[in-house]
Design a protein around this motif. Structure first.
Motif, PDB file in Angstrom:
ATOM      1  N   LYS A  31      11.687  26.153  -7.532  1.00  0.00           N
ATOM      2  CA  LYS A  31      10.300  25.753  -7.279  1.00  0.00           C
ATOM      3  C   LYS A  31       9.485  25.839  -8.565  1.00  0.00           C
ATOM      4  CE  LYS A  31      10.988  25.521  -2.764  1.00  0.00           C
ATOM      5  NZ  LYS A  31      10.924  24.230  -2.021  1.00  0.00           N
ATOM      6  N   HIS A 175       7.301  18.746 -12.973  1.00  0.00           N
ATOM      7  CA  HIS A 175       7.532  18.434 -11.561  1.00  0.00           C
ATOM      8  C   HIS A 175       8.887  17.771 -11.327  1.00  0.00           C
ATOM      9  CE1 HIS A 175       3.638  19.688  -9.937  1.00  0.00           C
ATOM     10  NE2 HIS A 175       3.179  19.401 -11.140  1.00  0.00           N
ATOM     11  N   ASP A 176       9.574  17.395 -12.397  1.00  0.00           N
ATOM     12  CA  ASP A 176      10.920  16.830 -12.279  1.00  0.00           C
ATOM     13  C   ASP A 176      12.006  17.910 -12.345  1.00  0.00           C
ATOM     14  OD1 ASP A 176      12.858  14.552 -12.319  1.00  0.00           O
ATOM     15  OD2 ASP A 176      13.274  15.282 -14.343  1.00  0.00           O
ATOM     16  N   GLU A 177      11.702  19.032 -12.965  1.00  0.00           N
ATOM     17  CA  GLU A 177      12.715  20.076 -13.165  1.00  0.00           C
ATOM     18  C   GLU A 177      13.332  20.592 -11.851  1.00  0.00           C
ATOM     19  OE1 GLU A 177      13.938  22.167 -16.361  1.00  0.00           O
ATOM     20  OE2 GLU A 177      14.012  19.986 -16.382  1.00  0.00           O
ATOM     21  N   ALA A 179      13.971  19.081  -9.153  1.00  0.00           N
ATOM     22  CA  ALA A 179      14.931  18.092  -8.658  1.00  0.00           C
ATOM     23  C   ALA A 179      16.264  18.194  -9.396  1.00  0.00           C
ATOM     24  CB  ALA A 179      14.360  16.680  -8.809  1.00  0.00           C
ATOM     25  N   ARG A 180      16.252  18.809 -10.564  1.00  0.00           N
ATOM     26  CA  ARG A 180      17.470  19.027 -11.348  1.00  0.00           C
ATOM     27  C   ARG A 180      18.079  20.394 -11.068  1.00  0.00           C
ATOM     28  NH1 ARG A 180      17.585  15.625 -16.309  1.00  0.00           N
ATOM     29  NH2 ARG A 180      15.993  14.022 -16.022  1.00  0.00           N
TER      30      ARG A 180
END
Length: 248
Positions: A31, A175-177, A179-180
């Protein structure tokens, strides 16, 4: 399922001063967690302690055994006038994975190139740090951070004082991290930035509250953290703090 990070009754001292006192909180894995509070409230101190740069005076931290932390500090150790190109600065993020000769493999070079692409600095690769704007340099430092092998990304005031374009690029990366599969912990003085996070820790020399933004960023909690005199009212009637933009 990645493990959360937890602190139990921690107290942290800088010199003669207790900066964080008897605080307990969780940081959820996978998160975005925002640590917010006034200047000197212990925001950066929390990150320093978790990253192993400061010792606890008391209490203990539970850090996942598989945690690989990359920490992008607000004040980088790289001098602006260092004779480094953008690519060379980002490559430094791979040094802790390299052997004694520090030779990048093809895989390392691909990781560096991908990091520069994510921060939109690929076209700056041959320029020196001294030639860049402040926002461009901040993107270089964040690219160096994500070039390092990590599953936890710590960012100290990553958007403070940036131009709109640089702030947008870094905010998109933050905000992309998740998802990885990565966890992000950032310090901020910006209420809107904290409201956009998944989880918030509100500091005032101790943890005032931690949890979902709507539960933590209440007028009552903000008044406790910032003091009633620091609050003013916006058009919605919610007390919004006049947040201090300086390092804490």
């Amino acid at each position: 399922m990645p493990s959360n990070l937890s602190a139990h009754n921690i107290t942290i001292r800088r010199g003669e001063n207790v900066v964080v006192e008897n605080s307990t909180f969780d940081i959820p894995a996978g998160k975005i967690t925002a640590v917010i509070g006034p200047n000197g409230s212990g925001k950066s101190t929390i990150l320093h302690a978790i990253a192993g740069l400061l010792e606890l005076e008391s209490g203990h931290l539970e850090i996942p055994t598989d945690a690989e932390i990359s920490y992008v500090m607000q004040y980088t150790a790289i001098p602006v006038d260092a004779p480094l190109t953008v690519r060379e600065a980002v490559e430094m993020g791979r040094w802790n994975q390299l052997g004694i000769f520090k030779r990048l493999s093809k895989a390392d070079r691909e990781i560096v190139a991908a990091a520069m692409d994510r921060l939109a600095i690929g076209d700056l690769s041959k320029r020196h740090l001294s030639e860049l704007s402040g926002g461009q340099r901040q993107r270089v430092y964040v690219a160096q951070g994500i070039a390092q092998t990590h599953n936890w990304l710590f960012l100290d005031e990553p958007l403070t004082g940036l131009d709109i374009n640089s702030a947008a690029v870094i905010d998109e990366l933050i905000h992309d991290e998740p998802a990885r599969g990565h966890s992000v912990v950032l310090t901020t003085h910006d209420l809107a930035e904290a409201q956009a996070a998944d989880y918030v820790i509100l500091m005032a020399g101790r943890v005032v509250a931690h949890g979902a933004p709507a539960e933590v960023l209440t007028a009552e909690n903000l008044a406790t953290a910032y003091g009633l005199a620091a609050l003013h009212h916006d058009h919605s009637g919610l007390g919004i703090p006049d947040l201090d933009p300086h390092h804490g």
